[in-house]
Design a protein around this motif. Structure first.
Motif, PDB file in Angstrom:
ATOM      1  N   MET A   1       0.945  -1.300   0.041  1.00 52.75           N
ATOM      2  CA  MET A   1       0.034   0.103  -0.045  1.00 52.75           C
ATOM      3  C   MET A   1       0.856   1.236  -0.061  1.00 52.75           C
ATOM      4  O   MET A   1       0.445   2.291  -0.688  1.00 52.75           O
ATOM      5  CB  MET A   1      -1.042  -0.013   1.208  1.00 52.75           C
ATOM      6  N   LYS A   2       1.678   0.954   0.991  1.00 48.48           N
ATOM      7  CA  LYS A   2       2.738   2.344   0.864  1.00 48.48           C
ATOM      8  C   LYS A   2       3.449   2.649  -0.574  1.00 48.48           C
ATOM      9  O   LYS A   2       3.611   3.768  -0.893  1.00 48.48           O
ATOM     10  CB  LYS A   2       3.826   2.016   2.058  1.00 48.48           C
ATOM     11  N   GLN A   3       3.937   1.522  -1.205  1.00 49.61           N
ATOM     12  CA  GLN A   3       4.566   1.724  -2.546  1.00 49.61           C
ATOM     13  C   GLN A   3       3.522   2.303  -3.603  1.00 49.61           C
ATOM     14  O   GLN A   3       3.955   3.028  -4.361  1.00 49.61           O
ATOM     15  CB  GLN A   3       5.047   0.316  -3.097  1.00 49.61           C
ATOM     16  N   LEU A   4       2.290   1.917  -3.437  1.00 43.66           N
ATOM     17  CA  LEU A   4       1.125   2.526  -4.071  1.00 43.66           C
ATOM     18  C   LEU A   4       0.868   4.038  -3.926  1.00 43.66           C
ATOM     19  O   LEU A   4       0.893   4.914  -4.950  1.00 43.66           O
ATOM     20  CB  LEU A   4      -0.004   1.896  -4.004  1.00 43.66           C
ATOM     21  N   ILE A   5       1.142   4.362  -2.945  1.00 44.88           N
ATOM     22  CA  ILE A   5       0.939   5.981  -2.311  1.00 44.88           C
ATOM     23  C   ILE A   5       2.187   6.556  -2.930  1.00 44.88           C
ATOM     24  O   ILE A   5       1.966   7.807  -3.506  1.00 44.88           O
ATOM     25  CB  ILE A   5       0.626   6.161  -0.957  1.00 44.88           C
ATOM     26  N   GLU A   6       3.089   5.925  -2.789  1.00 42.02           N
ATOM     27  CA  GLU A   6       4.308   6.848  -3.300  1.00 42.02           C
ATOM     28  C   GLU A   6       4.663   6.736  -4.743  1.00 42.02           C
ATOM     29  O   GLU A   6       5.180   7.720  -5.421  1.00 42.02           O
ATOM     30  CB  GLU A   6       5.589   5.906  -2.837  1.00 42.02           C
TER      31      GLU A   6
END
Length: 115
Positions: A1-6
């Motif tokens: 999820m964090k990678q998607l937001i980044e």
């Protein structure tokens, strides 16, 4: 999820987009304060007998006009930067208009879904 937001918001770290975002938010808040007070002072005799629906539509129209003002200001900043030799960047304009447009859309949905 964090990678998607980044990945989605990675473009915000480029160039001077945080400065554009701060400028757009500042223009939006200042415009809302000024135009809401002007609208209340000039239109109070007309809206004091109006229902909630009439006054909420007035406020939403003010918000839309202020969003347009933010867009024009962001385009003016990009024009000035282009005249100084930089490349025109629509993502800078999008960064400046992101929060005002989101707040306006949320307010429109909130107002018109509660009527």
């Amino acid at each position: 999820m964090k990678q998607l937001i980044e990945k989605v918001f990675g473009w915000m770290k480029e160039s001077n987009r945080p400065a554009h975002m701060k400028a757009g938010n500042s223009i939006f808040v200042a415009g809302l304060i000024v135009f809401t007070f002007i609208g209340i002072l000039l239109l109070y005799p007309m809206i004091q007998d109006c229902s909630y629906e009439g006054s909420s539509r007035l406020f939403v129209s003010i918000m839309i006009q202020v969003c347009i003002m933010v867009f024009v200001a962001m385009c003016a900043v990009e024009y000035i930067q282009e005249r100084m030799g930089c490349k025109w960047d629509w993502l800078d304009i999008a960064a400046g208009c992101l929060v005002p447009v989101c707040i306006t859309v949320f307010t429109i949905l909130l107002v018109f879904l509660t009527l």
